[in-house]
Every structure is written in structure tokens, then in C-alpha cells.
Design a protein around this motif. Structure first.
Motif, mmCIF file in Angstrom:
data_model
loop_
_atom_site.group_PDB
_atom_site.id
_atom_site.type_symbol
_atom_site.label_atom_id
_atom_site.label_comp_id
_atom_site.label_asym_id
_atom_site.label_seq_id
_atom_site.Cartn_x
_atom_site.Cartn_y
_atom_site.Cartn_z
ATOM 1 N N ALA A 1 0.736 -1.049 -0.021
ATOM 2 C CA ALA A 1 0.097 -0.074 0.044
ATOM 3 C C ALA A 1 0.852 1.254 0.077
ATOM 4 N N GLY A 2 1.737 1.222 0.795
ATOM 5 C CA GLY A 2 2.898 2.212 0.664
ATOM 6 C C GLY A 2 3.663 2.529 -0.681
ATOM 7 N N VAL A 3 3.920 1.517 -1.515
ATOM 8 C CA VAL A 3 4.391 1.614 -2.904
ATOM 9 C C VAL A 3 3.428 2.361 -3.569
ATOM 10 N N VAL A 4 2.163 1.907 -3.608
ATOM 11 C CA VAL A 4 1.126 2.341 -4.232
ATOM 12 C C VAL A 4 0.807 3.931 -4.004
ATOM 13 N N MET A 5 0.872 4.246 -2.889
ATOM 14 C CA MET A 5 0.730 5.564 -2.446
ATOM 15 C C MET A 5 1.840 6.346 -2.929
ATOM 16 N N ILE A 6 2.993 6.093 -2.938
ATOM 17 C CA ILE A 6 4.204 6.752 -3.426
ATOM 18 C C ILE A 6 4.041 7.066 -4.962
ATOM 19 N N LEU A 7 3.648 6.032 -5.744
ATOM 20 C CA LEU A 7 3.470 6.082 -7.226
ATOM 21 C C LEU A 7 2.437 6.958 -7.295
ATOM 22 N N THR A 8 1.203 7.121 -6.682
ATOM 23 C CA THR A 8 0.202 8.054 -6.762
ATOM 24 C C THR A 8 0.856 9.260 -6.155
ATOM 25 N N SER A 9 1.614 9.509 -5.482
ATOM 26 C CA SER A 9 2.181 10.947 -5.041
ATOM 27 C C SER A 9 3.029 11.499 -6.180
ATOM 28 N N LEU A 10 3.725 10.579 -6.780
ATOM 29 C CA LEU A 10 4.303 11.011 -8.164
ATOM 30 C C LEU A 10 3.559 11.559 -9.265
ATOM 31 N N LEU A 11 2.300 11.052 -9.368
ATOM 32 C CA LEU A 11 1.365 11.632 -10.349
ATOM 33 C C LEU A 11 1.027 12.931 -9.819
ATOM 34 N N PHE A 12 0.930 13.340 -8.443
ATOM 35 C CA PHE A 12 0.415 14.496 -7.831
ATOM 36 C C PHE A 12 1.658 15.362 -7.766
#
Length: 115
Positions: A68-79
Motif C-alpha cells: 500500500a505504501g508503494v502504491v501511495m508513493i507512485l500516486t504521489s508522483l502523479l500529484f
């Protein structure tokens, strides 16, 4: 043989990530960095699939928190790059770090308990 193949994907993915950051540091075009980063993530995903398909492995809560942390980091890269909204990016990034640290602590406690 099966374990070696899975680790090979992990090591290739980690090596490509290192190459991607060196390429970015040297000033190559941005598409080179993102292409290498996507390739590295693909190799690491293949590694995870290989680990999950190997017989007796049962994922624990620690693994779900880390993923879940990895997915959140990838999502934060989008933002950070595509939709520049700093507040959402910071919430996602620091939330991901806290999830990954919690997962790592649970992993270490689980291994200590099993030994």
C-alpha cells in the motif's frame, strides 16, 4: 531454480532503477528516466508475482502495508509531476512512508517471533 529466477528479476529491477537515477542525474531527457523507471517497476512486479506463486508463501499484514505504501508513493508522483497539488502529494508521500515503516516493523517482529 525457481528461486533464482525470481531473485534475478528483483536484482535486474533494482539495477535498472539505479541506472535510471544516474541517467537523470547526468541530465538525459526526462523520457529516458521515466522509461527506465517503468521498466524497473515491471521487473519488480514480475518478481512479486513469482514470489506469490511460489508454494507456501503466505502474505502477512506487513506485506500489505508495504505494498500500500508503494502504491501511495507512485500516486504521489502523479500529484508531483502531472497534477501539481502539493498538499495531496505530501499527504500521500508521508502516509506512504509511515505505512512502509510500520510494515517493516511488523516484518521484523514477525521474524523475531518465528525464530
Amino acid at each position: 531454480m525457481e528461486k533464482t529466477r525470481g531473485r534475478m528479476f528483483l536484482y535486474i529491477g533494482l539495477s535498472i532503477i539505479c541506472i535510471a537515477f544516474v541517467v537523470r542525474w547526468l541530465g538525459a531527457p526526462l523520457y529516458c528516466f521515466w522509461g527506465l523507471l517503468g521498466l524497473a517497476i515491471s521487473f519488480k512486479a514480475v518478481f512479486l508475482v513469482a514470489v506469490f506463486r511460489a508454494g507456501p508463501f503466505r502474505p502477512g499484514l506487513w506485506l500489505y502495508l508495504i505494498l500500500a505504501g508503494v502504491v501511495m508513493i507512485l500516486t504521489s508522483l502523479l500529484f508531483k509531476s502531472i497534477f501539481p497539488i502539493p498538499a495531496i502529494r505530501n499527504i500521500l508521500f508521508y502516509g506512504a512512508i509511515s505505512l512502509k515503516i510500520t510494515g517493516l516493523i511488523l516484518l521484523l517482529l514477525d521474524r523475531k517471533k518465528s525464530n
